[in-house]
Design a protein around this motif. Structure first.
Motif, PDB file in Angstrom:
ATOM      1  N   UNK A  91       0.819  -1.218   0.000  1.00  0.00           N
ATOM      2  CA  UNK A  91       0.000   0.000   0.000  1.00  0.00           C
ATOM      3  C   UNK A  91       0.851   1.265   0.000  1.00  0.00           C
ATOM      4  N   UNK A  92       2.037   1.201   0.577  1.00  0.00           N
ATOM      5  CA  UNK A  92       2.903   2.377   0.564  1.00  0.00           C
ATOM      6  C   UNK A  92       3.313   2.764  -0.845  1.00  0.00           C
ATOM      7  N   UNK A  93       3.533   1.760  -1.697  1.00  0.00           N
ATOM      8  CA  UNK A  93       3.904   2.062  -3.085  1.00  0.00           C
ATOM      9  C   UNK A  93       2.767   2.770  -3.808  1.00  0.00           C
ATOM     10  N   UNK A  94       1.536   2.330  -3.547  1.00  0.00           N
ATOM     11  CA  UNK A  94       0.391   2.996  -4.170  1.00  0.00           C
ATOM     12  C   UNK A  94       0.245   4.427  -3.635  1.00  0.00           C
ATOM     13  N   UNK A 165      -2.045   7.242 -13.521  1.00  0.00           N
ATOM     14  CA  UNK A 165      -1.547   6.268 -12.536  1.00  0.00           C
ATOM     15  C   UNK A 165      -1.947   6.622 -11.106  1.00  0.00           C
ATOM     16  N   UNK A 166      -1.868   7.884 -10.665  1.00  0.00           N
ATOM     17  CA  UNK A 166      -2.354   8.187  -9.312  1.00  0.00           C
ATOM     18  C   UNK A 166      -3.827   7.867  -9.118  1.00  0.00           C
ATOM     19  N   UNK A 172      -7.110   1.494  -6.093  1.00  0.00           N
ATOM     20  CA  UNK A 172      -6.635   0.296  -5.392  1.00  0.00           C
ATOM     21  C   UNK A 172      -6.749   0.475  -3.884  1.00  0.00           C
ATOM     22  N   UNK A 173      -6.319   1.639  -3.374  1.00  0.00           N
ATOM     23  CA  UNK A 173      -6.357   1.852  -1.925  1.00  0.00           C
ATOM     24  C   UNK A 173      -7.792   1.964  -1.412  1.00  0.00           C
ATOM     25  N   UNK A 178      -7.443  -5.148  -6.301  1.00  0.00           N
ATOM     26  CA  UNK A 178      -7.238  -4.851  -7.722  1.00  0.00           C
ATOM     27  C   UNK A 178      -8.410  -5.330  -8.572  1.00  0.00           C
ATOM     28  N   UNK A 179      -9.558  -5.547  -7.935  1.00  0.00           N
ATOM     29  CA  UNK A 179     -10.706  -6.050  -8.680  1.00  0.00           C
ATOM     30  C   UNK A 179     -11.198  -5.066  -9.727  1.00  0.00           C
ATOM     31  N   UNK A 180     -11.316  -3.785  -9.332  1.00  0.00           N
ATOM     32  CA  UNK A 180     -11.777  -2.784 -10.295  1.00  0.00           C
ATOM     33  C   UNK A 180     -10.772  -2.590 -11.422  1.00  0.00           C
TER      34      UNK A 180
END
Length: 522
Positions: A91-94, A165-166, A172-173, A178-180
């Motif tokens: 989650x930190x990477x996202x 990308x953001x 995702x968060x 990652x379903x959507x």
């Protein structure tokens, strides 16, 4: 040719005859403004380059403040942990991707504000006519989209800006998975929304929607059967429009032969306007066919002034008094245009300020008076010009009657008693003219004082006194009053003598109206 010359609508004070509105020169952006636009851009590129290299330990302070500490490895600035078994392993990477997107957005906003990009782009785009404005804004939109979706443009080779990308990392968060991301419908919808958000400012900049409405309205409009023939003014199109073809042909021939002047044309146009309002077009036609360009001539028989000192355009009702300066401070429509006075100015009021001998009478009063005299010959007005002795406002032959008050050589004079034979009526008329704005004399007191003198004087002389004689009587000159009283006594007119005696008793008394009226006549 003078009749057909263009007289476009212009601002007050502009000579309309042959006026050509100047084209507005394109306003250039000052070099300082261009530098002010590029400097923030260069600084932003430098800051973004340093940001991506992580040259400072403080750039991730806000990120660490708003995210859990267990997302990051201890002792590092922003090194995300990887959690085994979680749906979102890092989650930190996202969060780091989202943080960089926010930093990029803030940087772009600062560049746009500090560099005045909106004003500069609007300056170069919104002033252009369609469709150039729409095309330029569309090209700018494509350039920006190439930075957002570079994969859609094969000719470009740069990386995408942190915008899409953001948003995906935020998805995702928020969804904790990652379903959507695996949904084609969601990703396509997200791309479409981003595209619309990017294109929308450029659509407004280029006026796409109003331009599209204009194109649709043109296609939906019914085709016009044909362009009507526009006749020149020398062919009297207004007369032809109401079926006055014979009168129009006759006047057209006279204009071609040069047997009519501008006074004649303006006079006939005024008569035609009056005939249309009064529904007397048949009488108008008969008069024109019978008299041609001399119809409705001024009662004096004059069709023009003997001499003109200024340029006049009677069809526009203007007189030219000079030329506007071409200085940069002057509004663009006035620069180097002819200066003129027309009905829209002369119909209000005019104040000319200048020292004696500066040319106010010669350059302003005389042309205006001459213009009014010409308008009088066209039947548009009547003119009464008042000037001081020895300071004429126009040539004497421009007027039907010239009155020089108090000049024995003058052929005409003003009757202050309005041709009245009754002393009371004459006193009322003269009192109204003399009292005016006097605060010390009432209207009734002035009428009484004048009647007490006019009646006795007329009884003796069979006429009313001249202005110098009336001034002496009102001033209470003893010799004049004594002589008048003796004449009344000799004639046995006791009634008028009592009137005169009453006036003599009031002379010099407090509130006496005679002295104030005498001062008005002086």
């Amino acid at each position: 040719a003078w009749l057909d010359e263009a007289r476009p609508t212009a601002r007050p004070g502009i000579w309309r005859f042959g006026y050509r509105p100047p084209k507005e020169a394109p306003e250039r952006v000052a070099p300082v403004t261009v530098v002010g636009m590029l400097v923030p851009l260069a600084l932003a590129m430098l800051v973004w380059s340093l940001w991506q290299r992580g040259v400072t330990s403080y750039q991730y302070a806000l990120l660490r403040l708003f995210t859990p500490d267990d997302w990051w490895w201890g002792g590092t600035l922003a090194s995300p942990k990887v959690f085994e078994g979680r749906e979102v392993a890092a989650p930190g990477a996202e969060a780091l991707v989202i943080y960089e997107g926010l930093a990029f957005a803030v940087l772009v906003l600062l560049v746009a504000v500090l560099g005045s990009w909106h004003a500069i782009v609007s300056h170069y785009v919104t002033r252009r006519p369609q469709p150039a404005r729409a095309l330029i804004s569309a090209l700018l939109a494509l350039v920006v989209l190439s930075f957002v979706f570079p994969d859609a443009f094969p000719v470009v080779g740069w990386s995408p800006v942190p915008l899409v990308d953001p948003l995906l990392s935020l998805t995702v968060l928020v969804s904790d998975g990652y379903g959507l991301m695996a949904s084609r419908l969601y990703t396509d919808t997200l791309y479409a929304v981003v595209t619309l958000l990017v294109v929308w400012p450029f659509a407004r900049l280029g006026g796409w929607l109003p331009y599209a409405r204009t194109l649709l309205a043109r296609r939906a409009a019914a085709p016009t059967p044909g362009v009507p023939v526009v006749r020149p003014r020398s062919q009297w199109p207004a007369l032809r429009d109401v079926g006055q073809y014979e009168a129009a042909d006759l006047l057209t021939g006279e204009v071609t032969r040069g047997t009519v002047n501008d006074v004649d044309c303006a006079r006939i146009e005024n008569a035609f306007s009056a005939a249309r309002r009064g529904a007397t077009l048949d009488a108008f036609r008969d008069t024109v066919l019978r008299r041609g360009g001399t119809a409705w001539t001024h009662p004096s028989g004059a069709r023009d002034l003997r001499r003109r000192t200024a340029s006049h355009d009677l069809l526009a009702g203007q007189v030219r008094i000079g030329r506007w300066t071409a200085a940069q401070q002057a509004p663009l429509p006035y620069q180097d245009a002819g200066a003129a006075l027309g009905p829209e100015v002369l119909g209000t009021s005019l104040l000319a300020v200048g020292p004696p001998g500066s040319g106010k009478t010669r350059a302003l009063v005389e042309p205006v008076t001459e213009a009014l005299a010409l308008q009088a010959l066209t039947g548009a007005c009547a003119v009464v010009a008042v000037s001081a002795p020895g300071a004429p406002v126009c040539a004497d032959d421009a007027f039907d009657v010239v009155v020089r008050i108090g000049d024995p050589a003058s052929v005409h004079d003003l009757d202050p008693y309005a041709e009245s034979d009754d002393p009371d009526d004459a006193a009322a008329i003269l009192a109204e003219a003399l009292v005016g704005d006097l605060d010390t004399v009432g209207a009734q007191g002035a009428v009484t004082a004048l009647a007490q003198l006019l009646g006795p004087f007329r009884a003796v002389h069979g006429r009313f006194p001249s202005l110098p004689e009336l001034h002496a009587l009102l001033a209470g000159e003893e010799t004049v009053l004594t002589r008048l009283g003796e004449a009344l006594a000799a004639s046995g007119n006791d009634v008028m003598r009592r009137e005169l005696d009453a006036r003599v008793r009031q002379t010099g008394a407090p509130g006496d109206a005679g002295r104030a009226l005498a001062d008005r006549l002086a």
